[in-house]
Design a protein around this motif. Structure first.
Motif, PDB file in Angstrom:
ATOM      1  N   SER A   1       0.949   4.312  -2.953  1.00 18.21           N
ATOM      2  CA  SER A   1       0.758   5.735  -2.672  1.00 18.21           C
ATOM      3  C   SER A   1       1.933   6.584  -3.154  1.00 18.21           C
ATOM      4  O   SER A   1       1.769   7.781  -3.395  1.00 18.21           O
TER       5      SER A   1
ATOM      6  N   ASP B   1      -8.851  -7.915  -4.592  1.00 18.91           N
ATOM      7  CA  ASP B   1      -8.586  -7.117  -3.400  1.00 18.91           C
ATOM      8  C   ASP B   1      -7.468  -6.122  -3.686  1.00 18.91           C
ATOM      9  O   ASP B   1      -7.559  -4.937  -3.332  1.00 18.91           O
TER      10      ASP B   1
ATOM     11  N   SER C   1     -10.193   0.680 -15.446  1.00 17.28           N
ATOM     12  CA  SER C   1     -10.023   1.955 -16.129  1.00 17.28           C
ATOM     13  C   SER C   1      -9.685   1.785 -17.604  1.00 17.28           C
ATOM     14  O   SER C   1      -9.584   2.775 -18.324  1.00 17.28           O
TER      15      SER C   1
ATOM     16  N   LYS D   1     -15.225  -2.443 -13.228  1.00 14.43           N
ATOM     17  CA  LYS D   1     -14.669  -1.238 -12.618  1.00 14.43           C
ATOM     18  C   LYS D   1     -13.187  -1.082 -12.944  1.00 14.43           C
ATOM     19  O   LYS D   1     -12.380  -0.644 -12.103  1.00 14.43           O
TER      20      LYS D   1
ATOM     21  N   GLN E   1       0.830  -1.206   0.000  1.00 13.31           N
ATOM     22  CA  GLN E   1       0.000   0.000   0.000  1.00 13.31           C
ATOM     23  C   GLN E   1       0.864   1.255   0.000  1.00 13.31           C
ATOM     24  O   GLN E   1       0.543   2.242  -0.684  1.00 13.31           O
TER      25      GLN E   1
ATOM     26  N   ARG F   1      -8.812  -3.339  -5.977  1.00 11.96           N
ATOM     27  CA  ARG F   1      -9.615  -2.347  -5.252  1.00 11.96           C
ATOM     28  C   ARG F   1      -8.734  -1.429  -4.411  1.00 11.96           C
ATOM     29  O   ARG F   1      -8.974  -0.220  -4.327  1.00 11.96           O
ATOM     30  N   ARG F   2      -7.714  -1.993  -3.771  1.00  7.25           N
ATOM     31  CA  ARG F   2      -6.833  -1.167  -2.944  1.00  7.25           C
ATOM     32  C   ARG F   2      -6.019  -0.209  -3.809  1.00  7.25           C
ATOM     33  O   ARG F   2      -5.730   0.914  -3.397  1.00  7.25           O
TER      34      ARG F   2
ATOM     35  N   TYR G   1      -7.069   1.172  -6.621  1.00  5.83           N
ATOM     36  CA  TYR G   1      -7.963   2.254  -7.027  1.00  5.83           C
ATOM     37  C   TYR G   1      -8.255   3.220  -5.881  1.00  5.83           C
ATOM     38  O   TYR G   1      -8.621   4.371  -6.125  1.00  5.83           O
ATOM     39  N   SER G   2      -8.095   2.773  -4.655  1.00  7.25           N
ATOM     40  CA  SER G   2      -8.356   3.653  -3.507  1.00  7.25           C
ATOM     41  C   SER G   2      -7.082   4.262  -2.949  1.00  7.25           C
ATOM     42  O   SER G   2      -7.108   4.915  -1.905  1.00  7.25           O
ATOM     43  N   SER G   3      -5.951   4.055  -3.649  1.00  8.88           N
ATOM     44  CA  SER G   3      -4.656   4.502  -3.120  1.00  8.88           C
ATOM     45  C   SER G   3      -4.404   5.987  -3.293  1.00  8.88           C
ATOM     46  O   SER G   3      -3.481   6.545  -2.693  1.00  8.88           O
ATOM     47  N   GLY G   4      -5.206   6.656  -4.141  1.00  9.11           N
ATOM     48  CA  GLY G   4      -4.958   8.050  -4.439  1.00  9.11           C
ATOM     49  C   GLY G   4      -4.002   8.252  -5.595  1.00  9.11           C
ATOM     50  O   GLY G   4      -3.725   9.382  -5.998  1.00  9.11           O
ATOM     51  N   THR G   5      -3.502   7.169  -6.148  1.00  8.97           N
ATOM     52  CA  THR G   5      -2.593   7.193  -7.298  1.00  8.97           C
ATOM     53  C   THR G   5      -3.339   6.692  -8.524  1.00  8.97           C
ATOM     54  O   THR G   5      -4.129   5.749  -8.415  1.00  8.97           O
TER      55      THR G   5
END
Length: 475
Positions: free
Chosen positions: A195, A207, A435, A433, A191, A210-211, A213-217
């Motif tokens: 980032s 998993d 990109s 989902k 993680q 999904r992580r 896509y939620s990393s902010g990168t």
């Protein structure tokens, strides 16, 4: 981290681990960022040869099977060399330095620029091939790359990374253009990497996707497969059976593009089953279906002891007759689709679910039902002599790829008789989902600067644009 903490056995701080790698990666990337196209292609060739080299491909394939228990050595050697060769072909035909496109009519010239540092999460199913594939694409864009491998495949990936680093040093480039997270691989360190980098590319568990896509990168993730393939009444049945067999058994069905179900129209059902048997399939007696399901799934999850194992191991586990041990894959007839019918989902094993459909329309409906359960967006196949049916599927079905008359595994991720880009990461669009709705390729590893110059005015009249609306609905 203090010396006392290290001596006490404290876990490494994820930020410190990633920070050290990032400093080296940035220094290496900055030194490489101004390389010309010839130098970039030299680097890509060096990375490709580090895996394609026969002794390296053999060593990594052997190590991968030893560590993960997934697949088999001969097919992994083929996969490493075939994917690397094809990817190299694609990359050497592309321009990623300086001007890459010119549109005189629009007054636009495009220039390629590096992204920076790429973070790549790679799976246990391909711990040697996928890291090199991603590294080749990243280096083609003049980036550095840090690889976060599956814990199960770390030893294999580390060896592959070392081969790449040696290859870069041999041609006078910084080895730190390619790095790997040190063991032990943890979610926290992965993680932290996600980032820190400019782009995350994830192949593997949903998993991880999904992580990412939620990393902010900015992130590119790919979806799960569950490929259904249809056989219609016009198909060359023996050719279709041979292709399905070759694709299904490759590397013991580790590929996300491996056929998981075949939907056969009623008019040729028995003949198609016979052709599949001639190709090496074994039709499991309906009375043993529950046994197959009970062994292949344990506590609702795929049995890791049977995933990607050889046919003899499966035949023994399923309690099949002696003749089944000489088969290459197993067919199990099914009628239902859904959570109550595990065989309708992805199996990652030499088990092919077989459905009977009244006609082509019914086969389409069944295929869509399978995709709605799992694998939507990924791909489907059709064996037919009617190209208009393949076009119909492409127009109607919720998938990125429709393959006609292919051994799916060898066409979906690029092939020498397929126009799709060679890759080990296949986007599934918004259906999963993702990109991207294409095969991962070099274009996803570059920034593009647009030079815009004046062109003759292109401004239509109000009548040209609004006229149809005024005529039909008034002003």
């Amino acid at each position: 981290m203090s010396l006392a903490a290290v001596e006490a056995g404290a876990a490494p701080d994820p930020q410190e681990v990633v920070g050290a790698l990032m400093r080296r990666a940035r220094a290496a990337q900055e030194a490489f960022a101004d390389a010309d196209q010839a130098r970039v292609d030299e680097a890509v060739r060096a990375l490709a040869w580090s895996l394609y080299k026969p002794e390296h491909a053999q060593e990594l394939a052997t190590l991968a099977v030893e560590d993960t228990g997934l697949g088999n050595v001969p097919d992994k050697v083929i996969k490493k060399q075939r994917k690397t060769f094809g990817t190299l072909r694609d990359l050497l035909r592309a321009k990623t330095v300086g001007e890459i496109e010119r549109d005189e009519a629009r007054g636009i010239v495009k220039f390629a620029k590096p992204l920076g540092v790429v973070g790549a999460v790679t799976p246990s199913t391909n711990p040697g091939a996928t890291p090199v594939n991603k590294a080749m694409m990243a280096i083609k864009g003049r980036n550095a790359i840090i690889i976060a491998p599956s814990p199960l495949g770390h030893r294999t990936t580390e060896k592959a990374v070392n081969f790449m680093r040696e290859a870069l040093e041999a041609i006078g480039l910084p080895a730190d253009l390619v790095q790997i997270l040190p063991a032990p691989i943890t979610k926290e360190v992965t993680q932290a990497l996600m980032s820190a980098v400019e782009l995350v590319v994830v192949t593997g568990s949903q998993d991880n996707v999904r992580r990412a896509y939620s990393s902010g990168t900015p992130a590119i993730g790919v979806g799960a497969g569950n490929v259904p393939v249809m056989i219609d009444e016009t198909a060359d049945l023996d050719a279709a059976a041979r292709k399905i067999c070759a694709s299904k058994i490759f590397d013991n069905a580790t590929s996300c593009s491996s056929e998981n179900a075949v939907v056969i129209v009623d008019a040729v059902y028995d003949a198609a089953i016979a052709a599949l048997e001639r190709a090496g399939g074994f039709l499991v007696d309906p009375g043993l279906k529950d046994k197959v399901v009970g062994e292949l799934w344990k506590n609702g999850k795929l049995n890791r002891h049977l995933i990607a194992r050889d046919a003899e191991t499966l035949a023994t586990a399923f309690g099949l007759p002696e003749e089944a041990r000489r088969s290459r894959f197993f067919m199990v007839e099914e009628t239902g689709v859904g959570r109550g019918y595990p065989l309708s989902g992805e199996k990652l094993a030499l088990v092919l679910t077989v459905y009977r459909a009244a006609d082509f329309e019914a086969a389409k409906a069944k295929t869509r039902e399978i995709l709605e359960l799992q694998g939507k967006g990924h791909s489907i196949g059709l064996h037919t002599t009617r190209p208009e049916r393949a076009r119909e599927l492409a127009e109607e079905m919720p998938v990125v790829r429709v393959l006609m008359n292919f051994a799916h595994t060898f066409g979906n991720g690029g092939g020498f008789d397929s126009g799709l880009e060679f890759t080990l990461s296949m986007g599934c669009g918004s259906w999963q989902k993702n990109s991207l709705s294409e095969n991962l390729n070099y274009r996803h590893f570059i920034n593009i600067t647009h030079l815009v110059t004046p062109i003759p005015e292109d401004k239509p009249s109000e009548e040209a644009l609004f006229g149809p609306h005024w005529t039909k609905y008034g002003k």
